[in-house]
Every structure is written in structure tokens, then in C-alpha cells.
Write a protein that holds these residues in place. Structure first.
Motif, PDB file in Angstrom:
ATOM      1  N   LEU A 160       0.839  -1.198   0.000  1.00 23.38           N
ATOM      2  CA  LEU A 160       0.000   0.000   0.000  1.00 23.38           C
ATOM      3  C   LEU A 160       0.874   1.249   0.000  1.00 23.38           C
ATOM      4  N   THR A 161       0.388   2.299  -0.672  1.00 19.22           N
ATOM      5  CA  THR A 161       1.093   3.581  -0.690  1.00 19.22           C
ATOM      6  C   THR A 161       0.090   4.690  -0.437  1.00 19.22           C
ATOM      7  N   GLU A 162       0.435   5.603   0.475  1.00 19.72           N
ATOM      8  CA  GLU A 162      -0.438   6.736   0.781  1.00 19.72           C
ATOM      9  C   GLU A 162       0.424   7.988   0.866  1.00 19.72           C
ATOM     10  N   THR A 163      -0.125   9.123   0.421  1.00 17.50           N
ATOM     11  CA  THR A 163       0.615  10.379   0.429  1.00 17.50           C
ATOM     12  C   THR A 163       0.018  11.350   1.436  1.00 17.50           C
ATOM     13  N   ALA A 164       0.809  12.341   1.816  1.00 14.66           N
ATOM     14  CA  ALA A 164       0.349  13.387   2.740  1.00 14.66           C
ATOM     15  C   ALA A 164       1.116  14.667   2.471  1.00 14.66           C
ATOM     16  N   LYS A 165       0.494  15.785   2.811  1.00 15.77           N
ATOM     17  CA  LYS A 165       1.143  17.089   2.694  1.00 15.77           C
ATOM     18  C   LYS A 165       1.054  17.797   4.034  1.00 15.77           C
ATOM     19  N   ALA A 166       1.640  18.989   4.116  1.00 13.56           N
ATOM     20  CA  ALA A 166       1.689  19.727   5.378  1.00 13.56           C
ATOM     21  C   ALA A 166       0.302  19.816   6.016  1.00 13.56           C
ATOM     22  N   GLY A 167       0.234  19.497   7.309  1.00 16.46           N
ATOM     23  CA  GLY A 167      -1.024  19.537   8.045  1.00 16.46           C
ATOM     24  C   GLY A 167      -1.731  18.200   8.107  1.00 16.46           C
ATOM     25  N   GLU A 168      -1.201  17.196   7.387  1.00 16.97           N
ATOM     26  CA  GLU A 168      -1.833  15.880   7.377  1.00 16.97           C
ATOM     27  C   GLU A 168      -0.951  14.857   8.087  1.00 16.97           C
ATOM     28  N   THR A 169      -1.575  13.775   8.541  1.00 12.91           N
ATOM     29  CA  THR A 169      -0.858  12.725   9.275  1.00 12.91           C
ATOM     30  C   THR A 169      -1.142  11.368   8.651  1.00 12.91           C
TER      31      THR A 169
END
Length: 202
Positions: A160-169
């Protein structure tokens, strides 16, 4: 032996308690040392260290001194027994351990407390664009939380692959090999907390 060190030993003799064994074990594990490795570095027999960790013996001050030197910690810290007293502890930038990824682009500053390292670890993570941190599996049932403060990142685990940007966990089980990548065009900054199985579930 310097005068201050001698006085530390004498003062410490009055406050040795059952916490000594837990402290030695906690420090040894924090440095990823086996009983044999600590015995070699300190000159204290492996059997004696094992007895100390199980609180089955009252070590001499000379033994405690050798262990404190091998564990690179003050003898006051090894002997400290008052867990309920208020305190403020400051760790300088130079004294904060830093781990660097194999590609040299990801840096993890270990900002967690050494006394919790067996069940809770947390890091200040910085990464150059494209930086990759590959990690082996932690103990079964452990969780990891990656909170992005700046930039973008992705976590890959178990297909599995998941992305995040500033402000996310991103929150994921880390008891299998996993990879963190800085995917944005800007440097990535995050706080990473690893909750070991002992603190999660039984």
C-alpha cells in the motif's frame, strides 16, 4: 578519580534503589547493546549485569561507575530514583542523537525521552526532495504516525502507498518493512512517533 566524581559516587551510595536495574536495562536497550556487548565495554561480567537488571544484587559503586561510563551517562542519572520529583531537562542540539538514511537525504533527530524508548519513540524528521528512509519491521503490533509540517511525503508498506502534505498525518502499522519518501519539490519536515506494541495492545 576527580574530586567531583568521587563525591558523586558517595552521594549516589545513599539513593540506590530498585530503579537501578530498570535504568541500566533501559539505557542498554536504547544503545542497542546486548548483555555481552555491555559487559565487554564496561568490564563488568555479563552475569552481574543480568543480576543488576533483575534487581537480584546490590552492585558496588565501582561497578555502577563502570556501567555509567560504558553507557555514556552521568552516575547521577544512573542512580536517580525519585521519579515523582518535578524536573526540567534540556537537551542541546549537539547532544541530540541524529540518524541519517542510507541515501544521506533524510535526517531523524531523536527528540524522545530515553526512558520511554522501549515503548514510545519520537523524531524530528527532515528530508531533501527525493529522500528515502527504508525501515525494517518493528515489534509486532507497533504503530507509527508521521505528521507533516512542511513539504510532501508518501509511505509505502505491505503493498500500500499513501501520500500526505503539510497539516496531514499518516498512521500505519510498522511491524513490517516500510518506506518513507519525500515526494515534493520542497524539503520535507515532519514529526514521527513510533508506538511500540507494549503501549498499543496485548
Amino acid at each position: 578519580m576527580a574530586g567531583r566524581q568521587k563525591s558523586d559516587l558517595e552521594a549516589g551510595a545513599q539513593i540506590v534503589s530498585g530503579n537501578l536495574g530498570k535504568t541500566v536495562q533501559r539505557l542498554r536497550k536504547a544503545y542497542n547493546l546486548s548483555l555481552s556487548e555491555l559487559a565487554e565495554q564496561s568490564g563488568v561480567a555479563k552475569s552481574i549485569i543480568s543480576q543488576i537488571e533483575r534487581n537480584e544484587t546490590n552492585p558496588t559503586l565501582a561497578t555502577i561507575w563502570r556501567l555509567s561510563q560504558a553507557l555514556d551517562v552521568s552516575i547521577e542519572r544512573v542512580l536517580a530514583s525519585a521519579d515523582d520529583e518535578p524536573f526540567v531537562e534540556k537537551l542541546s542540539r549537539a547532544d541530540t542523537p541524529v540518524l541519517i538514511s542510507e541515501d544521506g537525504k533524510v535526517r531523524l533527530a531523536a527528540i524522545g525521552w530515553i526512558r520511554t524508548v522501549e515503548w514510545l519513540q519520537w523524531y524530528d524528521v527532515t528530508a531533501e526532495p527525493g529522500g528515502t528512509l527504508e525501515s525494517d519491521a518493528h515489534q509486532r503490533g507497533s504503530l507509527e504516525c508521521l505528521s507533516l509540517l512542511a513539504g510532501e511525503a508518501e509511505v509505502e508498506i505491505g503493498g500500500l502507498t499513501e501520500t500526505a502534505k503539510a497539516g496531514e498525518t499518516l498512521r500505519y502499522r510498522c511491524d513490517r518493512p516500510h518506506v518513507i519518501r519525500a515526494t515534493g519539490a520542497e524539503p520535507m519536515r515532519a514529526v514521527m512517533v513510533c508506538i511500540m506494541k507494549a503501549a498499543v495492545m496485548d
